[in-house]
Design a protein around this motif. Structure first.
Motif, PDB file in Angstrom:
ATOM      1  N   TYR A  67      88.868  65.586  16.982  1.00  0.00           N
ATOM      2  CA  TYR A  67      89.804  64.556  17.406  1.00  0.00           C
ATOM      3  C   TYR A  67      89.669  64.438  18.921  1.00  0.00           C
ATOM      4  N   PRO A  73      90.258  62.112  22.250  1.00  0.00           N
ATOM      5  CA  PRO A  73      90.625  61.027  23.165  1.00  0.00           C
ATOM      6  C   PRO A  73      89.529  60.863  24.227  1.00  0.00           C
ATOM      7  N   ARG A  85      89.850  58.104  20.243  1.00  0.00           N
ATOM      8  CA  ARG A  85      90.863  57.210  20.776  1.00  0.00           C
ATOM      9  C   ARG A  85      90.320  56.636  22.062  1.00  0.00           C
ATOM     10  N   GLY A  94      88.145  54.970  15.007  1.00  0.00           N
ATOM     11  CA  GLY A  94      88.652  54.644  16.325  1.00  0.00           C
ATOM     12  C   GLY A  94      87.548  54.264  17.301  1.00  0.00           C
ATOM     13  N   VAL A 101      92.495  53.714  14.751  1.00  0.00           N
ATOM     14  CA  VAL A 101      92.719  55.001  15.427  1.00  0.00           C
ATOM     15  C   VAL A 101      93.453  55.930  14.474  1.00  0.00           C
ATOM     16  N   LEU A 147      99.240  58.012  18.284  1.00  0.00           N
ATOM     17  CA  LEU A 147      98.622  57.092  19.229  1.00  0.00           C
ATOM     18  C   LEU A 147      98.661  55.668  18.681  1.00  0.00           C
ATOM     19  N   THR A 168      97.722  51.620  17.959  1.00  0.00           N
ATOM     20  CA  THR A 168      96.507  50.900  17.592  1.00  0.00           C
ATOM     21  C   THR A 168      96.659  49.434  17.968  1.00  0.00           C
TER      22      THR A 168
END
Length: 471
Positions: A343, A345, A377, A406, A436, A441, A443
């Motif tokens: 995962y 970001p 993300r 994402g 995402v 978070l 979208t």
């Protein structure tokens, strides 16, 4: 034909009452009631009080059990809560052997006299599963001060006429823990220990943990101490969870450890002889360094600490800069890793591609990997033009399923998907999901639609036919 004589009064049989039933039947009835309902039954008469005392293996004191749900006329203060708990415990003047004792309410140090009485009750009744959770509610969580925490003295369970051998699980939240005392014999049969927002007055791990030889489950969260190191092995430990403790080192010997759950900055992780770890969930906190991410740590330290893990989930930021195209590699591998979930970001320079393509090294790092999930993300920029980077493919014969979610509008990820497909010829399924999937978070609909369109346009290749699915 018989005609009854109306002059003779008829005797009406006495109606069967609930208390006429045998005690074993009444015990079963009470055991099926909630704690609130059964305690109210104990107020009916001395007989019901005696029955309630003898069949009450669980005492659960929470907001829900002490106050009637939906009744807003009662001010649910800490003082009223403590008085109601005391009132119920007075009915149990001769404590039974308890299976569970739970207190969950936002109490403070000024309620020490009440809590001390409840802790002593736990000790006398030889409760096996104990919970004291004084975590403030949502409104008071930011006003809570460490100096207001109740001081929990473990020596209460180690007085001369009693020992803590009866305790199987212990859950403490929002307290000061005091283990410095003479005569603390340890918790020989303690199997599960959970500590949340706990402060330590002294050396907790050497004075207590080292004596918990039967410990199977250890969870510590939001409790600051610099390192977790033990001089004695925890041979029965199977589950280890450390969240937001901001430690600098973890070093323990747990040969039967099977599951690890860690949220921390990248730290030395020494799990000596922990060769049975099957599953790990690692969340790495962000580095406050320019161009800094944790991919080096993921590719070097984690394989050395968890070489036999089979299912691994990692959450960490990934920085996209050309300066990061080269990074450290190691000869250590995840030799048994079958399922890997990342995962990530994404941050960095929108003109860079090499930062994303570093993820291709994961195939070399896990030679028997079968499923790869990459969840991204995006930040506030978009790679508008991809730069073809010709990387020599690493042949991977085990990978069968790839999921990328994402930020699919980043053409750099299209490059990564193309490279993975070239490396793994036996892929059965590759899913490109523009939504995402990282929890919490937001979208953006138009970015999802754009990612969907770009993925379909740029992956119209022969090698993706029958394999690719764009959601």
């Amino acid at each position: 034909m018989f005609i009854p004589d109306k002059s003779v009064p008829m005797t009406k049989p006495e109606a069967l009452q609930l208390h006429h039933l045998p005690d074993d039947v009444l015990h079963r009835i009470l055991s099926r009631l909630t704690f609130r309902e059964s305690s109210r039954m104990g107020l009916l008469s001395r007989k019901w009080q005696k029955l309630w005392r003898s069949c009450c293996p669980k005492l659960v004191f929470t907001r829900a059990t002490m106050f009637k749900p939906g009744n807003k006329t009662i001010r649910r203060t800490r003082t009223k809560f403590a008085r109601r708990v005391n009132s119920l415990l007075r009915q149990l003047c001769a404590p039974p052997t308890l299976n569970k004792f739970v207190v969950k309410f936002g109490l403070r140090r000024k309620h020490t006299c009440h809590v001390n009485r409840w802790v002593g009750f736990c000790s006398k009744s030889r409760a096996r599963h104990i919970t004291f959770d004084f975590t403030p509610g949502v409104k008071g969580i930011f006003r809570g001060l460490a100096d207001e925490k109740y001081i929990f003295h473990l020596h209460v369970f180690s007085v001369p006429d009693r020992s803590p051998a009866h305790i199987k699980s212990l859950h403490l939240s929002y307290v000061w823990l005091n283990t410095a005392t003479t005569g603390l014999t340890g918790f020989a049969n303690l199997k599960k220990l959970t500590l949340h927002k706990v402060s330590f007055l002294n050396d907790f791990q050497h004075l207590m943990l080292s004596e918990c030889t039967a410990l199977e489950w250890l969870s510590i969260s939001c409790s600051s101490f610099t390192e977790l190191t033990l001089c004695k092995p925890l041979r029965r430990l199977r589950y280890l969870s450390l969240h937001y403790c901001y430690m600098e080192k973890v070093d323990l010997e747990a040969p039967n450890l099977t599951s690890v759950d860690l949220t921390n900055r990248p730290i030395p992780l020494a799990l000596s002889e922990s060769l049975k770890v099957m599953e790990a969930n690692i969340k790495l906190l962000h580095k406050s360094v320019l161009y800094g991410d944790n991919l080096d740590y993921i590719c070097t330290e984690l394989p050395a600490a968890l070489p036999h893990v089979q299912k691994l989930s990692i959450t960490s930021t990934l920085c996209i800069y050309d300066e990061l195209q080269s990074f450290a590699k190691t000869s250590v591998r995840f030799i048994n890793l079958r399922h890997l979930s990342l995962y990530l970001p994404l941050y960095g320079d929108g003109r860079s591609v090499g930062g994303i393509l570093r993820l291709a090294y994961l195939l070399e790092l896990a030679p028997v990997l079968e499923e790869l999930e990459l969840h991204f993300r995006f930040s506030d920029f978009v790679i508008r033009q991809a730069i073809r980077v010709d990387m020599l493919p690493y042949r991977h014969d085990k990978l069968k399923r790839v999921v990328m979610s994402g930020a699919c509008h980043w053409q750099g990820l299209i490059e990564l998907a193309h490279h993975i497909r070239r490396c793994a010829s036996r892929i059965d399924c590759m899913i490109m999901d523009p939504m995402v999937r990282i929890k919490g978070l937001p979208t953006v609909d138009w970015l999802e639609e754009r990612g969907r369109r770009i993925a379909k346009e740029l992956l119209k290749r022969q090698e993706f036919q029958g394999v690719l699915t764009v959601l």
